[in-house]
Scaffold this motif. Structure first.
Motif, PDB file in Angstrom:
ATOM      1  N   LEU A  57     -38.168  -6.467  -4.406  1.00  0.00           N
ATOM      2  CA  LEU A  57     -39.007  -7.278  -5.294  1.00  0.00           C
ATOM      3  C   LEU A  57     -39.560  -8.485  -4.545  1.00  0.00           C
ATOM      4  O   LEU A  57     -40.727  -8.868  -4.743  1.00  0.00           O
ATOM      5  CB  LEU A  57     -38.199  -7.726  -6.509  1.00  0.00           C
ATOM      6  CG  LEU A  57     -38.941  -8.616  -7.525  1.00  0.00           C
ATOM      7  CD1 LEU A  57     -40.156  -7.885  -8.087  1.00  0.00           C
ATOM      8  CD2 LEU A  57     -37.988  -9.032  -8.645  1.00  0.00           C
ATOM      9  N   GLY A  58     -38.739  -9.063  -3.677  1.00  0.00           N
ATOM     10  CA  GLY A  58     -39.229 -10.156  -2.849  1.00  0.00           C
ATOM     11  C   GLY A  58     -40.370  -9.721  -1.958  1.00  0.00           C
ATOM     12  O   GLY A  58     -41.366 -10.443  -1.783  1.00  0.00           O
ATOM     13  N   VAL A  60     -42.469  -7.307  -2.611  1.00  0.00           N
ATOM     14  CA  VAL A  60     -43.639  -7.075  -3.460  1.00  0.00           C
ATOM     15  C   VAL A  60     -44.327  -8.395  -3.794  1.00  0.00           C
ATOM     16  O   VAL A  60     -45.563  -8.506  -3.726  1.00  0.00           O
ATOM     17  CB  VAL A  60     -43.231  -6.334  -4.747  1.00  0.00           C
ATOM     18  CG1 VAL A  60     -44.384  -6.294  -5.740  1.00  0.00           C
ATOM     19  CG2 VAL A  60     -42.768  -4.920  -4.418  1.00  0.00           C
ATOM     20  N   VAL A  61     -43.530  -9.410  -4.139  1.00  0.00           N
ATOM     21  CA  VAL A  61     -44.101 -10.719  -4.474  1.00  0.00           C
ATOM     22  C   VAL A  61     -44.894 -11.273  -3.293  1.00  0.00           C
ATOM     23  O   VAL A  61     -46.041 -11.716  -3.429  1.00  0.00           O
ATOM     24  CB  VAL A  61     -42.985 -11.707  -4.884  1.00  0.00           C
ATOM     25  CG1 VAL A  61     -43.535 -13.129  -4.991  1.00  0.00           C
ATOM     26  CG2 VAL A  61     -42.368 -11.285  -6.210  1.00  0.00           C
ATOM     27  N   VAL A  62     -44.286 -11.244  -2.114  1.00  0.00           N
ATOM     28  CA  VAL A  62     -44.978 -11.759  -0.921  1.00  0.00           C
ATOM     29  C   VAL A  62     -46.178 -10.879  -0.584  1.00  0.00           C
ATOM     30  O   VAL A  62     -47.218 -11.371  -0.131  1.00  0.00           O
ATOM     31  CB  VAL A  62     -44.002 -11.858   0.265  1.00  0.00           C
ATOM     32  CG1 VAL A  62     -44.724 -12.180   1.560  1.00  0.00           C
ATOM     33  CG2 VAL A  62     -42.953 -12.925  -0.018  1.00  0.00           C
ATOM     34  N   LEU A  64     -48.153  -9.509  -2.606  1.00  0.00           N
ATOM     35  CA  LEU A  64     -49.251  -9.808  -3.515  1.00  0.00           C
ATOM     36  C   LEU A  64     -49.846 -11.193  -3.296  1.00  0.00           C
ATOM     37  O   LEU A  64     -51.061 -11.387  -3.396  1.00  0.00           O
ATOM     38  CB  LEU A  64     -48.777  -9.675  -4.971  1.00  0.00           C
ATOM     39  CG  LEU A  64     -48.419  -8.255  -5.434  1.00  0.00           C
ATOM     40  CD1 LEU A  64     -47.800  -8.289  -6.817  1.00  0.00           C
ATOM     41  CD2 LEU A  64     -49.657  -7.365  -5.414  1.00  0.00           C
ATOM     42  N   VAL A  65     -49.009 -12.189  -3.010  1.00  0.00           N
ATOM     43  CA  VAL A  65     -49.500 -13.573  -2.910  1.00  0.00           C
ATOM     44  C   VAL A  65     -49.181 -14.216  -1.568  1.00  0.00           C
ATOM     45  O   VAL A  65     -49.526 -15.366  -1.346  1.00  0.00           O
ATOM     46  CB  VAL A  65     -48.907 -14.446  -4.042  1.00  0.00           C
ATOM     47  CG1 VAL A  65     -49.253 -13.869  -5.404  1.00  0.00           C
ATOM     48  CG2 VAL A  65     -47.385 -14.580  -3.905  1.00  0.00           C
ATOM     49  N   LEU A 110     -37.484 -12.258  -0.190  1.00  0.00           N
ATOM     50  CA  LEU A 110     -38.632 -13.149  -0.034  1.00  0.00           C
ATOM     51  C   LEU A 110     -38.776 -13.599   1.417  1.00  0.00           C
ATOM     52  O   LEU A 110     -39.872 -13.594   1.985  1.00  0.00           O
ATOM     53  CB  LEU A 110     -38.482 -14.365  -0.952  1.00  0.00           C
ATOM     54  CG  LEU A 110     -38.632 -14.107  -2.453  1.00  0.00           C
ATOM     55  CD1 LEU A 110     -38.196 -15.330  -3.243  1.00  0.00           C
ATOM     56  CD2 LEU A 110     -40.070 -13.749  -2.798  1.00  0.00           C
ATOM     57  N   LEU A 334     -46.297  -5.450   1.113  1.00  0.00           N
ATOM     58  CA  LEU A 334     -46.223  -4.845  -0.216  1.00  0.00           C
ATOM     59  C   LEU A 334     -45.830  -3.376  -0.121  1.00  0.00           C
ATOM     60  O   LEU A 334     -45.015  -2.885  -0.926  1.00  0.00           O
ATOM     61  CB  LEU A 334     -47.581  -4.984  -0.916  1.00  0.00           C
ATOM     62  CG  LEU A 334     -47.733  -4.287  -2.278  1.00  0.00           C
ATOM     63  CD1 LEU A 334     -46.751  -4.864  -3.287  1.00  0.00           C
ATOM     64  CD2 LEU A 334     -49.170  -4.426  -2.778  1.00  0.00           C
TER      65      LEU A 334
END
Length: 389
Positions: A57-58, A60-62, A64-65, A110, A334
């Protein structure tokens, strides 16, 4: 002249290599402790697989942004990512509950995603070209470091010392040295060009992105479940299973260490990827069918085959979107997040529904899908170059 022949490695290059080594250690360490977490807390495999999913999930977050965050942090982005990586490891080591472990895995993810995004782009900025050779060497260092964690954790378990010290202290120590000596730095990658009106993601990048999902899915299914497979299916003891699961990582480290000569000898990314995937499938056949000593050898062969998939595909993906290097690197992170979040979880869920021996067929299925994609591209390119009559 080949890229490897003109490569000039500096202190910044080696700092980036060692920083990625911290990530390599932590990824395999997380896989090595999954059987211990399952036994400590009496959890099903599907729930244990949620910890790697929190890590993913970390990513994926990175993914995307992260390109926006990296632009704002500038030169502080890499140190911040390294601190998050080892900070997440510390949280996992000192907390005992499910929430603490999941939170630590998320923070670790992350930080790891930041490193996955920043280091390849930084190596391309430092050395130019498509970065295949320095990225391959960085991954060789990461693979070498990744061998240490199951060995150290397995030795600690065999001596009755538990897993926590060997899990967290080595990467914390290396990260402290890199940060204090200011070796965990990276040149700021060239900023993305302003997209033209209506500009879309290149089709070649999308194709390589899909390849990356398949390759990373294979790699982390093995990283997270090899120890459990040797323990549950091949009947090795806890410490022995964890230690011998490093055979996969040894194979990866050896193959990545010779990535430059292999790339020059084979020629052509898809030809190399197809050959590597075929070697991985052959190694899996030995792993699945053979008794313990030979199964470990099969695990080594799987590592030899899988090793070059990620660095070669990553370099090809970054080169496919040259006008948007930061965005491309984030989207590749991602892809890793999607793969790590889905593939090991699917394998763990299938193992609970059937058996781990049956569920590991997720691995050859992904390899065969990649092999088919490479074969299709090779066939298409061959047809495109045939003379017309």
């Amino acid at each position: 002249m080949s890229e490897a022949a003109v490569l000039r490695r500096t202190s910044s290059t080696y700092g980036l290599y060692l920083t990625l080594g911290c990530l390599g250690y932590m990824l395999t360490a997380l896989g090595a402790i999954l059987p211990e977490l399952r036994e400590e807390r009496g959890l099903p495999r599907a729930e244990v697989a949620l910890y790697p999913s929190a890590f993913a999930l970390g990513l994926v977050v990175v993914g995307l942004v992260g390109h926006r965050l990296a632009g704002r942090l500038g030169g502080l982005a890499l140190p911040a990512a390294l601190v998050a990586l080892v900070g997440g490891a510390a949280i996992i080591a000192v907390t005992g509950g499910r929430l603490g472990t999941a939170s630590g895995a998320l923070v670790l993810g992350l930080g790891g995603a930041g490193l996955v995004q920043l280091i390849p782009a930084a190596l391309r900025t430092l050395h130019g070209g498509d970065g295949t050779v320095p990225i391959g060497e960085a991954n060789a260092v990461s693979s070498t470091a990744s061998i240490l964690s199951p060995v150290l954790i397995g030795a600690a378990l065999a001596q009755g010392l538990g897993w926590r010290f060997a899990f967290a202290v080595p990467p914390l120590a290396l990260a402290a040295v890199l940060l204090l000596t200011r070796r965990a730095v990276a040149p700021v990658a060239r900023e993305d060009a302003v997209p033209a009106a209506g500009e879309r993601t290149p089709r070649t990048f999308v194709s390589r992105w899909s390849d990356l999902v398949l390759a990373v899915g294979v790699e982390f299914c093995m990283v997270f479940w090899a120890a459990d497979f040797l323990r549950s299916v091949k009947d090795l003891g806890s410490g022995s299973a964890t230690t011998f699961s490093a055979a996969f990582l040894v194979g990866m480290a050896v193959a990545r260490a010779v990535s430059g000569p292999v790339l020059r000898a084979v020629g052509g990314a898809d030809r190399l990827l197809a050959a590597a995937a075929a070697v991985g499938v052959a190694g899996f056949a030995v792993l699945w069918t053979a008794p313990a000593p030979f199964a470990v050898a099969g695990l080594l062969v799987v590592g030899l085959g899988v090793a070059l998939l990620y660095p070669v595909i990553l370099a090809q993906a970054l080169a496919a979107w040259p006008s948007q290097p930061v965005r491309a690197a984030a989207r590749c992170a991602l892809a890793s997040g999607v793969a790590i979040g889905v593939a090991p979880l699917v394998l763990g869920t299938l193992a609970d529904l059937t058996t781990l021996r049956a569920a590991v067929f997720v691995v050859p299925a992904l390899l065969l899908a990649l092999l088919v994609r490479c074969g299709w591209r090779l066939r298409t390119e061959g047809q495109a170059t045939l003379p017309r009559t």
